[in-house]
Design an enzyme around this catalytic site. Structure first.
Site, PDB file in Angstrom:
ATOM      1  N   TYR A 143       1.122  19.487  46.649  1.00 38.49           N
ATOM      2  CA  TYR A 143       2.250  20.372  46.370  1.00 38.49           C
ATOM      3  C   TYR A 143       3.486  19.798  47.066  1.00 38.49           C
ATOM      4  O   TYR A 143       3.560  19.758  48.294  1.00 38.49           O
ATOM      5  CB  TYR A 143       1.938  21.783  46.878  1.00 38.49           C
ATOM      6  CG  TYR A 143       2.978  22.851  46.576  1.00 38.49           C
ATOM      7  CD1 TYR A 143       4.110  22.587  45.807  1.00 38.49           C
ATOM      8  CD2 TYR A 143       2.811  24.137  47.073  1.00 38.49           C
ATOM      9  CE1 TYR A 143       5.046  23.576  45.545  1.00 38.49           C
ATOM     10  CE2 TYR A 143       3.743  25.137  46.815  1.00 38.49           C
ATOM     11  CZ  TYR A 143       4.861  24.848  46.057  1.00 38.49           C
ATOM     12  OH  TYR A 143       5.792  25.825  45.806  1.00 38.49           O
ATOM     13  N   LYS A 171       1.845  19.243  42.068  1.00 42.79           N
ATOM     14  CA  LYS A 171       2.764  20.305  41.676  1.00 42.79           C
ATOM     15  C   LYS A 171       4.143  19.882  42.159  1.00 42.79           C
ATOM     16  O   LYS A 171       4.402  19.812  43.361  1.00 42.79           O
ATOM     17  CB  LYS A 171       2.355  21.644  42.299  1.00 42.79           C
ATOM     18  CG  LYS A 171       3.365  22.765  42.023  1.00 42.79           C
ATOM     19  CD  LYS A 171       2.957  24.090  42.641  1.00 42.79           C
ATOM     20  CE  LYS A 171       4.078  25.113  42.463  1.00 42.79           C
ATOM     21  NZ  LYS A 171       3.745  26.434  42.991  1.00 42.79           N
TER      22      LYS A 171
END
Length: 305
Positions: A143, A171
């Site tokens: 992330y 992400k």
């Protein structure tokens, strides 16, 4: 590189329901029944999976017991109908690895992992962080959120991290849509997942293969429709739907995103948003009015279709 595990599609960073309880932290207890119902609602509306214990799920405001039970509830609810990608963020790799081991033990399909939180890690420390969690053996979605972590996982760094066998996706929440193609060039086996709702359309058109973010909590069916339309090359149709929802989606990139998305859920009326735990307080009157205006516009358009 583990290419067999696909984290594409619409996976929802789930909000978490609370209920008043004077004996609970900040007077709010986790409402596991409502959380389970919300996971059910998302899967029933076509989402590929759920992502408990992200920042939208207020993981940093939970006790250890709550944090674990949230994942267990998601796994029990979703079953084999979708994926559970559990947030395992921690200040250090010892904490993140612990949460990854527990998530794996409790049946999560994959984990979402920020760089070290609170501490602004350097490049070698970031690599060490992911290397240690990689040892658990569960698929990892990195992330990249440089706004909150103050650490930017640049495409060249992601290419290095992609060499870890269990790192399968990222992400991407840098806000720079140019990153999508650059990451794909430098790390062709790494799935790029749209992380910011208000860059969803642009990211998908550029080649992102999934969407892991917040506003599908309120508009799951329409979120899946946008994703599917772009996947099928129906760009004009996708853009038309997206442009009516993006004013609401922009709240996903603002400081008050948790409160805003919970208010939108309540307005949509199909699930439960509710209050937030500290440090998140209620929306200001001005912000609440704007969230209501943006959400109402989206709901009106959806109703008119």
């Amino acid at each position: 590189m583990n290419q067999r595990f696909d984290l594409g599609g619409v996976i929802v960073a789930t909000t978490l329901a609370f209920k008043p309880d004077d004996s609970a932290p900040a007077g709010l207890a986790v409402d596991y029944e409502r959380f389970a119902a919300h996971c059910e609602f998302l899967i029933d509306n076509g989402c590929r999976g759920v992502g408990p214990n992200g920042s939208l799920g207020e993981y940093s405001s939970l006790t250890d017991d709550e944090r674990r039970k949230v994942v267990q509830t998601a796994v029990a609810t979703v079953g084999d109908r979708g994926l559970v990608v559990a947030g395992v963020h921690g200040v250090g790799s010892h904490q993140a690895k612990h949460w990854a081991e527990i998530a794996q033990e409790d049946g999560a399909d994959a984990v979402l992992l920020l760089p070290p939180t609170i501490y602004r890690a350097n490049r070698s420390e970031v690599i060490e962080h992911y290397t240690r969690v990689n040892e658990v053996g569960i698929p990892i979605m990195i992330y990249n959120n440089p706004f909150d972590t103050k650490v930017d996982l640049t495409p060249d760094l992601l290419a290095e991290l992609a060499q870890l066998e269990n790192v399968v996706a990222v992400k991407e929440f840098s806000g720079d849509v140019r990153r999508v193609l650059e990451i794909k060039e430098l790390a062709p086996d790494l799935d790029v997942i749209a992380g910011a709702d208000d860059l969803l359309f642009e990211s998908l058109v550029a080649g992102a293969t999934g969407w892991f973010a917040g506003y599908p909590n309120a508009f799951p069916r329409e979120a899946v429709e946008i994703y599917t339309l772009v996947s099928e090359g129906k760009i004009v149709e996708a853009r038309e739907l997206y442009k009516h929802l993006v004013p609401a989606f922009r709240w996903d990139s603002r400081t008050e995103f948790v409160q805003a998305i919970k208010l939108s859920i309540d307005m949509a009326g199909q699930s439960y948003g509710g209050p937030t735990r500290p440090p998140r307080g209620p929306l200001s009157a001005e912000h609440a009015a704007q969230v209501r205006k943006d959400t109402e516009a989206a709901l009106s358009y959806i109703a008119s279709r």
